[in-house]
Design a protein around this motif. Structure first.
Motif, PDB file in Angstrom:
ATOM      1  N   TYR A 199      -6.953  -1.443   8.906  1.00  0.00           N
ATOM      2  CA  TYR A 199      -6.265  -0.324   8.213  1.00  0.00           C
ATOM      3  C   TYR A 199      -7.163   1.193   8.538  1.00  0.00           C
ATOM      4  CZ  TYR A 199      -4.184  -4.275   6.338  1.00  0.00           C
ATOM      5  OH  TYR A 199      -3.361  -5.666   5.546  1.00  0.00           O
ATOM      6  N   ILE A 223      -6.587   3.108  -4.312  1.00  0.00           N
ATOM      7  CA  ILE A 223      -6.546   1.802  -3.977  1.00  0.00           C
ATOM      8  C   ILE A 223      -8.158   1.773  -2.486  1.00  0.00           C
ATOM      9  CG2 ILE A 223      -5.588   0.070  -2.012  1.00  0.00           C
ATOM     10  CD1 ILE A 223      -2.937   2.614  -2.919  1.00  0.00           C
ATOM     11  N   ILE A 270       1.066  -1.188   0.201  1.00  0.00           N
ATOM     12  CA  ILE A 270      -0.246   0.183  -0.029  1.00  0.00           C
ATOM     13  C   ILE A 270       0.758   0.922   0.230  1.00  0.00           C
ATOM     14  CG2 ILE A 270      -1.342   1.238   1.314  1.00  0.00           C
ATOM     15  CD1 ILE A 270      -3.022  -1.495   2.460  1.00  0.00           C
ATOM     16  N   ALA A 320      -4.904   5.853   0.197  1.00  0.00           N
ATOM     17  CA  ALA A 320      -5.247   4.801   1.440  1.00  0.00           C
ATOM     18  C   ALA A 320      -6.858   4.809   1.722  1.00  0.00           C
ATOM     19  CB  ALA A 320      -4.672   4.097   2.674  1.00  0.00           C
ATOM     20  N   ILE A 364      -9.267  -1.153  -0.037  1.00  0.00           N
ATOM     21  CA  ILE A 364      -8.970  -2.071   1.144  1.00  0.00           C
ATOM     22  C   ILE A 364      -9.999  -2.357   1.855  1.00  0.00           C
ATOM     23  CG2 ILE A 364      -7.877  -2.485   2.993  1.00  0.00           C
ATOM     24  CD1 ILE A 364      -5.763   0.400   2.324  1.00  0.00           C
TER      25      ILE A 364
END
Length: 512
Positions: free
Chosen positions: A182, A173, A163, A311, A175
């Motif tokens: 995270y 990204i 990542i 992220a 997730i």
């Protein structure tokens, strides 16, 4: 440095060798013959003695032979041929002659091999630590990835390293965070964008909401009333006439109207049909109890909340498996549709908008979302993305500590793998059957890998390799809980509470 010589019959794909010095499994070697320099990797090693063979059963005899011969052992191994170094690692068309010298591969040659364009450094060679291992981001994303290991072998660290490297490339990204690992992470190269698992029903398909309501396709009368209620509720929401944000409540009101008036589409409802409507109403009540906070008519399109260079974390920590499966299938279905709109230059509509950039989806707990033994909607869309995503810039990373439970079809679509320690034989066989590059000798190395060590193979690297994964320097909340600290902290709180109560009683003049 010469470490041994080829023996016996050789082939185009491997050679056996004998050595007096102990090399390392995973070490790269070179062989020069027929005017070419060929690269190979040591995949297996055994140490033996001609004198101390398996036919001796007396320990005293063994001890006497050792006193005479000392440490007179031989090392026998197998080298997998990887290709001609000067010809882009093409497999040579002639096998090595027996007796050919086997030398440790030059580190400069290895650095050139592991230096790739559009790269992400993942770690260093286990056998030659001075050599960095880089992977090709384009080939990793477009050809999909599986990260597989037993619990505690270093999956979360590996995912975090990937990542962080993708954030450096300004990647997008998403997730699917099954355990909220995270949400509070800290990455060196980008921030975390937490996304609530809230779906606007406008963007849902009928099959998705039907799955949440647990209405089987065999219950066709229930399905008919449920489908019509869904259509009418959707029409109410899109027209702006809704007086509540709860989509389930809107559907229930429609069903209540039919039940109380005993009419449906202008026709009277008999008692049998009325009982079916009540069955649907009961399932709507169950749906509301379980997922009242999931469906919101004011909710944003999840895909519209994605950002580049951060992220994006869809927090599924509070969602049960059924809800997680629906949310994942919903996101993947809409992502595929939105990317097709973007690449075909379709005009935007109110509810269907193009997704202007590629996305790399990271699937934690892939054995839940794409299980071998069940067929949830998430499994179907994971397989669809695995088959079609490359054409539209959608990549998958499936992460699991139970590879044997992951759908073999989806797993075989991952052309890249990072395999950390695996001990369970069924897991090993399942992974090997899904990968063309994982040889029997490499499979045998999986139980002996240390924490953070992995076999990396696929299109994102030029050759299979044993890698020590870099240690992630940021912060995540994954990993094991310190049980002793948890117990001790509760004891400390209890002692403090008792002390505080005694102080309060003393101040009040009470007994203690």
């Amino acid at each position: 440095m010469i470490i041994g010589r080829c023996i016996g019959e050789t082939s185009l794909i491997d050679v056996n060798f004998i050595s007096k010095e102990m090399p390392k499994v995973g070490e790269y070697v070179s062989l020069y013959y027929d005017g070419k320099t060929v690269l190979g990797m040591i995949e297996s090693l055994v140490r033996g003695s001609v004198s101390l063979n398996g036919d001796i059963y007396d320990p005293n005899t063994i001890e006497k032979i050792r006193e005479i011969e000392g440490e007179d052992f031989y090392i026998k191994g197998n080298v997998r041929i990887l290709g001609d170094i000067d010809e882009g690692l093409k497999i040579p068309r002639t096998p090595a002659p027996p007796g050919t010298e086997i030398k440790v591969a030059d580190e400069e040659v290895l650095r050139k091999i592991f230096k790739v364009n559009n790269s992400l450094k993942i770690g260093n060679l286990i056998s030659q630590e001075a050599v960095d291992v880089e992977i090709d981001i384009n080939k990793m994303v477009s050809r999909h990835l599986a990260i597989l290991a037993m619990t505690g072998a270093g999956k979360s660290n590996t995912v975090s390293v990937l990542i962080d490297g993708l954030l450096r490339a300004n990647g997008c990204i998403l997730i699917f965070d099954m355990h909220s690992e995270y949400v509070g992470a800290e990455f060196e190269n980008g921030e975390v964008n937490r996304i609530e698992p809230i779906i606007n029903p406008i963007y849902m398909s009928f099959s998705e909401i039907k799955a949440l309501a647990n209405i089987p396709s065999s219950a066709y009368i229930q399905e008919r009333y449920f489908r019509e209620a869904y259509k009418q509720a959707n029409a109410i929401v899109t027209s702006g006439e809704a007086d509540t944000i709860d989509f389930i409540e809107i559907m229930r009101n429609v069903l209540d109207k039919w039940y109380n008036t005993e009419t449906f589409r202008g026709k009277d409802i008999n008692s049998s049909e009325k009982s079916k409507i009540m069955d649907v109403i009961n399932k709507m009540d169950d749906l509301q109890d379980k997922y009242y906070n999931l469906l919101n008519i004011n909710g944003k399109n999840i895909l519209s909340q994605l950002k580049l260079g951060v992220a994006n974390v869809l927090d599924l920590g509070q969602a049960d498996e059924s809800a997680a499966e629906v949310i994942v299938s919903h996101v993947l279905r809409n992502a595929l549709k939105a990317r097709k709109l973007a690449l075909h230059n379709k005009k935007e509509s109110m509810y269907e908008k193009p997704l202007e950039f590629p996305v790399f989806f990271i699937m934690e707990e892939a054995h839940i979302l794409a299980p071998k033994s069940r067929n949830p909607s998430s499994k179907y869309w994971i397989s669809r993305i695995a088959r079609e995503g490359r054409k539209f810039g959608l990549g998958l990373c499936m992460v699991s500590q139970s590879p044997k439970s992951v759908d073999p079809d989806a797993l075989s679509q991952a052309n890249n793998m990072i395999i950390l320690r695996l001990v369970e034989p069924q897991d090993q066989r399942h992974v090997q059957s899904a990968s063309e590059s994982l040889s029997e000798d490499l499979v045998k190395q999986l139980p002996s890998l240390n924490v953070g060590e992995a076999i990396v193979l696929g299109l994102m690297v030029k050759i299979p390799t044993l890698v020590k994964i870099d240690e992630f320097t940021g912060r995540t909340v994954g990993g094991d809980i310190n049980i002793i600290d948890e117990w001790q902290s509760i004891k400390v709180k209890d002692v403090a509470n008792i002390k505080e109560q005694k102080e309060d009683l003393k101040n009040l003049g009470g007994d203690y």
